[in-house]
Enzyme design. Structure first.
Site, short mmCIF file in Angstrom:
data_model
loop_
_atom_site.label_atom_id
_atom_site.label_comp_id
_atom_site.label_asym_id
_atom_site.label_seq_id
_atom_site.Cartn_x
_atom_site.Cartn_y
_atom_site.Cartn_z
N GLU A 181 0.85 -1.20 0.00
CA GLU A 181 0.00 0.00 0.00
C GLU A 181 0.89 1.25 0.00
O GLU A 181 0.68 2.18 0.76
CB GLU A 181 -0.92 -0.01 1.23
CG GLU A 181 -1.71 -1.30 1.35
CD GLU A 181 -2.65 -1.35 2.56
OE1 GLU A 181 -2.39 -0.64 3.54
OE2 GLU A 181 -3.65 -2.06 2.47
N CYS A 192 -10.68 0.55 7.39
CA CYS A 192 -10.15 1.88 7.73
C CYS A 192 -10.81 2.98 6.91
O CYS A 192 -11.11 4.05 7.44
CB CYS A 192 -8.65 1.90 7.54
SG CYS A 192 -8.11 1.28 5.93
ZN LIG Z 1 -8.07 2.99 4.43
#
Ligand SMILES: [Zn+2]
Length: 809
Positions: free
Chosen positions: A328, A412
Site C-alpha cells: 500500500e 479503515c
Molecule cells: Zn483505508
C-alpha cells in the site's frame, strides 16, 4: 462541565501554551456551509454514512469486542474467546465516534448523543485497571491475535497496532469532549496516555508506533489538557523511530524499514516512501510537534519530503498518493500506473491532513492547491454518492474490475471518511492576529473569531466548483484594519499542481479578476494569495472571478503510464470518461485529438448535479486486415469523483492523444463475441478481461486478468458460448501468474472440452497443453463443430489459477 467553562479552560490553557501553528485554522464549528456541493455531502455523511458505519461496527463484532473484553476483566463467562478479526478493529469504532462528535458539534441530536454515551461506557468497561486498552489482548491474554504478541507492546513496531488504536482513541476523545463538554471518553484517553507516559520515554522503555497516528493524537490530547507530558511523548515517539532502536523478540522479523518509515531518523528523511497512510500520518504528526515545540529539523524534513512528493509521486487526482498495491506504498519516482494505482482513500485523507498542516506552518497557498485537488478528486471518490459504498483503492483507469463495497475486512477507509467529511468546513479559512486567509471557495457563512478577540463575519456566494465567480461579503466587528489573503488557486495560474509533474498543454486567454466594492485590485501574488489590507466595514464585498475553461493537462514525460495521453480538468475538478456516457459502453479504445473542442455543460439531474465535458473523439478498432480504423463519435467525460455510481465498466482519466498510446478495440472474433461464463470466482473480477482482445505484456501484468483466488488447488472452468455452431480447431491461453506478490500460478494441468448436445467432451488429438509463462500456450486439435468451448483448469496444490487472455479459432 458546561461549554462555557470548557472554553474558559481552553483559553487559560492557551495562555500557558505560547507556541502552536503560526496560522490558526478556523474550526468547522464556526463555518456554516450552505452550498450545493459540500452541504449535501456533509448531510449524507451525518444522516447515512455515520449511522451505517455504526451499524457495521455492531454487525461485524467491533462493538462486541469491547463487551467481551469487559466480561473477561470482570471474570464473567463468555462464549467466544477467539481474538477479533484484526488487532486494529477498535479504531473503526473510535473513528466513527469522532465523526459523530463532529456532526454533533454543529447539529444537536439527543439520540446520537445518548448512543455515544452508551458506546463510551462500553469502551470504558474494556479498559484494564492500569489504563491499558486493547481488546485483542484483554479478551484472552493467554491467546491473543498472533500479531499482538505474547506481551504488551513487544510487537508494536511490527503489527500489533496497540499505539495506533490509542492514537485514534485520542482523536475521538478530544472531538467528543469538544462537542459535548463531557469528559467520559477523554478520561479513558488520558488514563491510557498516563500509562504510556509511565512506560515510555527517556530513561524508560523505547518504542515507536508501527502505524503512525499516535503522534497527532497525543498533540490533540496535549492541546485539550495542557499536559506537557503528552507533547513530550509525541516527540519521543517520533525521535525514537529508526533502525535498530527497538529490539524484537527472538525469531520475530519486522517489516523492512521503508514500509513503516523507520529506515532512518525522521529528521533525516528526504523522500516519501513506504505505506502511504503511515507516511502521511507521520508527516502530519511531525508538523504538529514542530508547531508546538518550534523544532525546525522536523519542518525541514517534511518540506523536503513534500518537494519529493509533488515533483515525483503525486497522481493528478492527488488523493492519489501510493502507487503500488504491494505494501500500500509510494512507488518509485514517476511510477504512477493508472489501472493498478493504489491511492487508498485513507492516504488521500492523510495527504490533506499533511498539506493543511503545512499551510498552517508556512501560510503558503501551494499546500492548499494540493489539499483542494485531493479533496475534490481522489478523496471524495472514496465514497459513493449515496454514502453507503466505498472505495479502498482509487484507480485512474478501469476495465470494469473495480466497484465500491459496503465495507471491508480492513475497514479503515469508510470510518475515516465519516470523520473527515464532517470536518470539511474547517479547511475553508485560516487566521492570525488581524489577518484572515480565504483558502476554499464554498458558499456559506463563517463567523470567525480572530485570536485578537475581534469578530469577522464572512459570507461567500458562489457555485464553486462548477463556476469560478465568488463574492465575499466581509463584516468585521468592530470595523477596522484587517488583511484578507485571497487565494488564487494554482489551477487558475497555469499551475495544475505545484512542482514539475504536470502542466497544461493548451492555451488560455481568460484572466483572473479581483475587485473590492467594484474597484479593481492588482493581482500581486504573495505565496499564492492577493493580500488586501484595508479598513473593512459591513457591506464591503470582494468579487473574485476565476475563469473555468476546460483545460488539458499533460504529465512529465518521465511518467511512462501517461505518455501520449492527456487529462481533462476544469477548475479544481479532474474528469474521467466512463463507459455509460460513451458509445458502445467503451472508453479504453478512445483517442482525443489535441484540436478537438471540449465544452462544459451543467447537468442538474446527473450524479447529483455535475458539469460534464463534451466533444468528439475517435473510437479506434482493428479492422479485418489488422489495420487500425478510426470512427468519429461523441465524447463525454464526468467528474472523476463521481465515477462508479452507475455500475461496473470501463473508466479512463488519461486519454490517448496519439495512435501509439491508444488501445484500439480488438477485431471481433469467436472469442471476443462469445458469452463468457466460469465456475464461481471471487472478488467480483470482470471475466470479460480474458476475451477483451488486449494483448498481455506478461503473465504477471495486473489489471486485465481473471483468477479464482483465494480458492486453491481446485479444478475450475471457463466457457465461451458462441450462440451458433462454429468450427474450431485452435485455442491459445495466456496464463496469469503473480509470483512475487500473490498466490496465483500457472495450472498443474488443463484441457479443452467442447459441447456435444448436452455433454462436454474432451477435444481429440490435442497437440499439447503448455503451462509456459509470458506467452500464449497454443493447442491445436481435431476440428469440432460446436456451440461452446470450455477450458478445464486444475490449480497447483496450495495455489490459485488465472487467465490473462483466451483466444479461439
Ligand atoms: Zn483505508
Amino acid at each position: 462541565m458546561t461549554k462555557v467553562t470548557f472554553f474558559l479552560l481552553i483559553t487559560l490553557v492557551a495562555a500557558g501554551q505560547n507556541r502552536d501553528y503560526p496560522v490558526k485554522p478556523v474550526p468547522f464549528t464556526a463555518v456554516h456551509v450552505t452550498d450545493a456541493f459540500w452541504a449535501p455531502r456533509i448531510e449524507t455523511n451525518r444522516k447515512v454514512t455515520i449511522p451505517f458505519a455504526f451499524k457495521k461496527d455492531e454487525e461485524t463484532g467491533r462493538v462486541d469486542n469491547f463487551q467481551r473484553a469487559a466480561k473477561a476483566l470482570r471474570g464473567e463467562p463468555f462464549e467466544n474467546h477467539k481474538p477479533p478479526g484484526y488487532p486494529f478493529d477498535d479504531t473503526d469504532l473510535y473513528k466513527v465516534i469522532e465523526g459523530a462528535s463532529y456532526a454533533l458539534s454543529v447539529q444537536p441530536d439527543p439520540q446520537l448523543d445518548a448512543y455515544l454515551d452508551k458506546l463510551i461506557a462500553i469502551i470504558a468497561a474494556a479498559q484494564e485497571k492500569d489504563g491499558y486498552l486493547y481488546t485483542t489482548r484483554t479478551i484472552d491474554a493467554a491467546h491473543p491475535h498472533p500479531w499482538a504478541g505474547k506481551q504488551r507492546w513487544e510487537l508494536e513496531t511490527v503489527d500489533s497496532h496497540e499505539l495506533y488504536n490509542l492514537g485514534h482513541l485520542y482523536e475521538a476523545a478530544v472531538a467528543h469532549y469538544q462537542a459535548t463538554g463531557k469528559r467520559t471518553l477523554l478520561n479513558v484517553a488520558v488514563k491510557t496516555a498516563n500509562l504510556l507516559d509511565q512506560t515510555f520515554g527517556p530513561g524508560k522503555q523505547v518504542i515507536w508506533p508501527g502505524h503512525q497516528i499516535t503522534e497527532m493524537g497525543l498533540a490533540k490530547l496535549y492541546r485539550a489538557t495542557g499536559e506537557d507530558r503528552f507533547l513530550n511523548l509525541a516527540k519521543f515517539l517520533l525521535d525514537s523511530r529508526g533502525p535498530d532502536t527497538v529490539k524484537l523478540p527472538e525469531g520475530v522479523r519486522g517489516h523492512n524499514g521503508t514500509y513503516n518509515q523507520s529506515y532512518m531518523k525522521v529528521v533525516d528523511q528526504t523522500e516519501a516512501v513506504g505505506h502511504a497512510v503511515r507516511a502521511t500520518y507521520m508527516y502530519s504528526g511531525m508538523a504538529d510537534v514542530a508547531a508546538l515545540t518550534g523544532d525546525e529539523a522536523y519542518v525541514r524534513a517534511i518540506d523536503r519530503i513534500w518537494e519529493n512528493t509533488v515533483n515525483r509521486k503525486l497522481y493528478i487526482t492527488a488523493g492519489g498518493i501510493g502507487a503500488t498495491g504491494s505494501g500500500e506504498a509510494f512507488g518509485k519516482d514517476y511510477e504512477l500506473p493508472n489501472m493498478t494505482a493504489y491511492n487508498e482513500t485513507c492516504a488521500a485523507i492523510g495527504n490533506d491532513y499533511w498539506n493543511h498542516r503545512l499551510f498552517l506552518l508556512h501560510a503558503d497557498a501551494r499546500y492548499i492547491d494540493v489539499m483542494e485537488r485531493t479533496l475534490y478528486n481522489g478523496l471524495i471518490s472514496g465514497v459513493a454518492l449515496d454514502g453507503k459504498t466505498f472505495f479502498y483503492p482509487n484507480p485512474l483507469e478501469s476495465n470494469g474490475q473495480h466497484a465500491r463495497s459496503e465495507w471491508f475486512g480492513v475497514a479503515c477507509c469508510p470510518s475515516n471518511m465519516t470523520r473527515f467529511l464532517a470536518s470539511v468546513p474547517g479547511y475553508v479559512y485560516g487566521q492570525r492576529g488581524d489577518e484572515l486567509w480565504v483558502n476554499l471557495y464554498v458558499a456559506g457563512r463563517g463567523e470567525i473569531k480572530l485570536d485578537n478577540g475581534r469578530k469577522v463575519t464572512i459570507t461567500q456566494e458562489t457555485r464553486y466548483p462548477w463556476n469560478g465567480a465568488v463574492k465575499l461579503f466581509v463584516a468585521p466587528d468592530p470595523s477596522g484594519p484587517l488583511t484578507i489573503h485571497v487565494r488564487i488557486p494554482g489551477w487558475a495560474r497555469e499551475e495544475p499542481i505545484p512542482g514539475g509533474l504536470y502542466h497544461y498543454s493548451d492555451q488560455n486567454s481568460e484572466r483572473v479578476t479581483l475587485t473590492v466594492n467594484g474597484g479593481g485590485v492588482p493581482l500581486k501574488l504573495d505565496q499564492g494569495y492577493v493580500s488586501i489590507k484595508r479598513t473593512w466595514k459591513a457591506g464591503d464585498v470582494i468579487s473574485l472571478n476565476l475563469p473555468m475553461p476546460v483545460r488539458r493537462v499533460k504529465a512529465n514525460d518521465q511518467v511512462l503510464a501517461d505518455r501520449g495521453r492527456v487529462a481533462i480538468q476544469r477548475g479544481p475538478i479532474v474528469f474521467a470518461a466512463e463507459w455509460v456516457d460513451n458509445p458502445g459502453n467503451k472508453v479504453r479504445n478512445l483517442m482525443l485529438q489535441s484540436a478537438a473542442q471540449l465544452t462544459p455543460e451543467f447537468k442538474p439531474d446527473l450524479l447529483n448535479g455535475v458539469v460534464v465535458v463534451k466533444g468528439r473523439a475517435f473510437a479506434m478498432a482493428y479492422d479485418a486486415n489488422g489495420k487500425i480504423a478510426r470512427s468519429d463519435q461523441e465524447f463525454t467525460a464526468i467528474p472523476y469523483y463521481a465515477w462508479a455510481n452507475r455500475g461496473r465498466g470501463q473508466m479512463l482519466v488519461w486519454i490517448p492523444e496519439t495512435e501509439s498510446a491508444a488501445k484500439p478495440a480488438p477485431r471481433a472474433t469467436f472469442a471476443t463475441s462469445a458469452k463468457v461464463t466460469s465456475s464461481p470466482g471471487h472478488r467480483g473480477m470482470a471475466l470479460s478481461a480474458i476475451q477483451d482482445g488486449e494483448e498481455p505484456q506478461s503473465s504477471s501484468e495486473p489489471g486485465s486478468s481473471f483468477d479464482w483466488w483465494p480458492k486453491k488447488g481446485t479444478t475450475e472452468w471457463v466457457e465461451y458460448a458462441f450462440g451458433k455452431v462454429v468450427a474450431v480447431a485452435d485455442s491459445e491461453v495466456y496464463w496469469f501468474d503473480d509470483t512475487g506478490r500473490g498466490e496465483v500460478r500457472v495450472p498443474a494441468s488443463w484441457r479443452v472440452l467442447y459441447k456435444d448436445g448436452d455433454e462436454w467432451k474432451p477435444v481429440q488429438d490435442a497437440s499439447g497443453y503448455g503451462v509456459a509463462k509470458d506467452q500464449y500456450n497454443r493447442v491445436v486439435f481435431k476440428p469440432v463443430a460446436t456451440t461452446a468451448l470450455r477450458l478445464e483448469l486444475t490449480a497447483q496444490p496450495n495455489f490459485s489459477v488465472g487467465i490473462q487472455e483466451w483466444k479461439v479459432k
